[in-house]
Design a protein around this motif. Structure first.
Motif, short mmCIF file in Angstrom:
data_model
loop_
_atom_site.label_atom_id
_atom_site.label_comp_id
_atom_site.label_asym_id
_atom_site.label_seq_id
_atom_site.Cartn_x
_atom_site.Cartn_y
_atom_site.Cartn_z
N ASP A 384 6.92 -24.22 1.73
CA ASP A 384 7.11 -25.67 1.58
C ASP A 384 8.19 -26.22 2.49
N VAL A 385 8.78 -25.34 3.31
CA VAL A 385 9.82 -25.78 4.26
C VAL A 385 9.14 -26.16 5.57
N VAL A 386 9.43 -27.39 6.04
CA VAL A 386 8.82 -27.88 7.29
C VAL A 386 9.45 -27.20 8.49
N ASN A 387 10.76 -27.12 8.50
CA ASN A 387 11.47 -26.43 9.57
C ASN A 387 12.89 -26.11 9.12
N VAL A 388 13.58 -25.34 9.96
CA VAL A 388 14.96 -24.94 9.71
C VAL A 388 15.78 -25.35 10.91
N GLU A 389 16.95 -25.96 10.68
CA GLU A 389 17.77 -26.39 11.81
C GLU A 389 19.24 -26.14 11.55
N ASP A 390 19.96 -25.98 12.62
CA ASP A 390 21.40 -25.81 12.55
C ASP A 390 22.01 -27.09 12.01
N GLY A 391 23.03 -26.95 11.15
CA GLY A 391 23.61 -28.12 10.53
C GLY A 391 24.83 -28.67 11.23
#
Length: 456
Positions: A384-391
């Motif tokens: 269900d996660v669209v993408n992962v990005e650095d915060g």
């Protein structure tokens, strides 16, 4: 040493047979009016057999007994597999109560149905051969040429450790499964008195049993007999297969499964609607403390999407996370709750209590100790996660296509030790205590997310 022991055993069996023959001859001599033979007088051989011929006949008698044992153990084995399948597997499959899923049933019983069909056919072949047994009969050819089905044991032997852990897990956690199991074992008390685990281990024991029986048969097969070389070749074939199967047993899989069960047992309040953590394919990748803030996504008009849950957007605090290869679970740690209880209400209550109340309080404290360490807060599946990005605000989307703009979200200042999981309606901001911890978690999350979503 092994050969010496084998020779001793051979001599013992031969002597037993010789004594039987001597007793028969004594009886015959008495009936025909011959001399009464005692232990100090050599027996008179009516048939005129030599000592060597007697030994040969004794050996053949033992060989026939071993062949009969091979047949009887095969019949019992097929019967026992049928008992498990008819009394447990079929009821689980046919019930409308959905006690276990098809995948869970498969995990426990593996390919036992296939093994039963294989051995029913082999039993018919063995029965035909052994029922017409003669001194010159052979059986090694059947084990050499009619046992290709033994390849099907590879799956069972490899997955057996997981099967046992799964069985015990559902016995403890699933009352309906436990009821079926208890009913089955109560029925077995009338006959074999075997448990479900005793039946499940039978396929694991079958191939080693073949090797032992064939070895015993070889020991009492005369030198130069047509079956001698066939039995040796059959033993070699089965032992080679068995060694190969055993070398592939994944003990780590059982350890991983036990870890998942331990995690599930330590978390209180997992919603009934939530999928059980138990899954043979699931792996606990890492665990630890992170700070979490869940925010609404902001659309082009500036409005935020709504999200059901426990109202976590209003807080930003530390949680204990369990990360699996397909799922991230966020929990509160009950250790903190215990400390709060001891530092606040606990002291005031104890000061106002009398003796009996103190005893009740001790019981309450024991009950508190039995409470689970973690309390379920929320979770997210990587599917269900669209993408992962650095915060840290300086990079693009780690899980994106490379030309997307960073997702906007409502919240405070971005922490440089953070990374984000962008879901359909929400953004999870996960904050580590330092750069090293951030990189470890972010890399692990990224790898799992890519595998689940087939990303390169």
């Amino acid at each position: 040493e092994e050969k010496k022991e084998e020779k001793k055993e051979e001599k013992k069996e031969e002597k037993k047979e010789e004594k039987k023959e001597e007793k028969k001859e004594v009886l015959v001599n008495e009936k025909i009016g011959g001399p009464v033979v005692n232990r100090s007088t050599p027996a008179i051989s009516v048939s005129g057999e030599t000592t060597e011929e007697k030994k040969e006949r004794a050996k053949q008698a033992v060989r026939k007994r071993v062949a009969d044992e091979i047949l009887s153990t095969e019949r019992n084995y097929v019967n026992n597999l049928g008992i498990v399948l008819k009394q447990i597997l079929l009821p689980l499959k046919r019930t409308k109560l959905n006690i276990l899923s098809a995948e869970q049933i498969q995990t426990i019983f593996i390919n036992m149905e296939q093994l039963e069909r294989d051995h029913e056919r082999f039993l018919a072949i063995l029965t035909e051969r052994i029922s017409q047994w003669r001194p010159d009969s052979i059986i090694g050819d059947l084990f050499l040429n009619k046992t290709d089905f033994l390849q099907n044991y590879e799956v069972y032997i490899q997955e057996y450790p997981t099967s046992i852990v799964t069985t015990r897990h559902f016995t403890e956690k699933n009352p309906s499964f436990k009821a079926i199991r208890d009913s089955f074992e109560k029925e077995q008390c009338k006959t074999s008195n075997l448990t479900l685990e005793s039946f499940l281990i039978m396929p694991v024991q079958r191939m080693p049993r073949y090797v032992l029986l064939l070895k015993e048969l070889t020991k009492f097969t005369p030198e130069g007999h047509a079956d001698e070389k066939l039995l040796v070749a059959a033993m070699s074939k089965i032992q080679t297969l068995l060694d190969g199967f055993n070398s592939k047993i994944d003990e780590e899989a059982r350890t991983r499964l036990k870890k998942i069960i331990a995690v599930e047992d330590s978390i209180e309040g997992i919603p009934t609607s939530h999928e059980s953590l138990y899954n043979p394919k699931r792996v606990c990748v890492r665990e630890g403390i992170l700070t979490l803030k869940v925010s609404k996504k902001v659309n082009e008009t500036g409005a935020g999407a709504t999200r059901g849950g426990r109202g976590m957007r209003a807080i930003q605090k530390q949680f204990y996370f369990f990360m699996f290869n397909d799922l991230l679970i966020c929990c509160g740690r009950r250790v903190e709750d215990k400390e709060e209880d001891a530092n606040t209400a606990g002291g005031a209550v104890l000061s106002a209590m009398g003796g009996r109340d103190k005893e009740k309080e001790k019981e309450k404290e024991k009950e508190e100790e039995r409470r689970k360490e973690f309390v379920f807060a929320t979770s997210v599946y990587f599917r269900d996660v669209v993408n992962v990005e650095d915060g840290d605000g300086g990079g693009g989307l780690m899980g994106g296509e490379g030309n997307e703009s960073p997702v906007q979200y409502r919240g405070g200042v971005v922490n440089k030790y953070s990374f984000r999981l962008n879901c359909e309606n929400d953004v999870w901001l996960l904050i580590a205590k330092n750069e090293a911890q951030k990189q470890e978690w972010m890399t692990a999350v990224m790898e799992c997310w890519k595998k689940v979503n087939n990303k390169k």
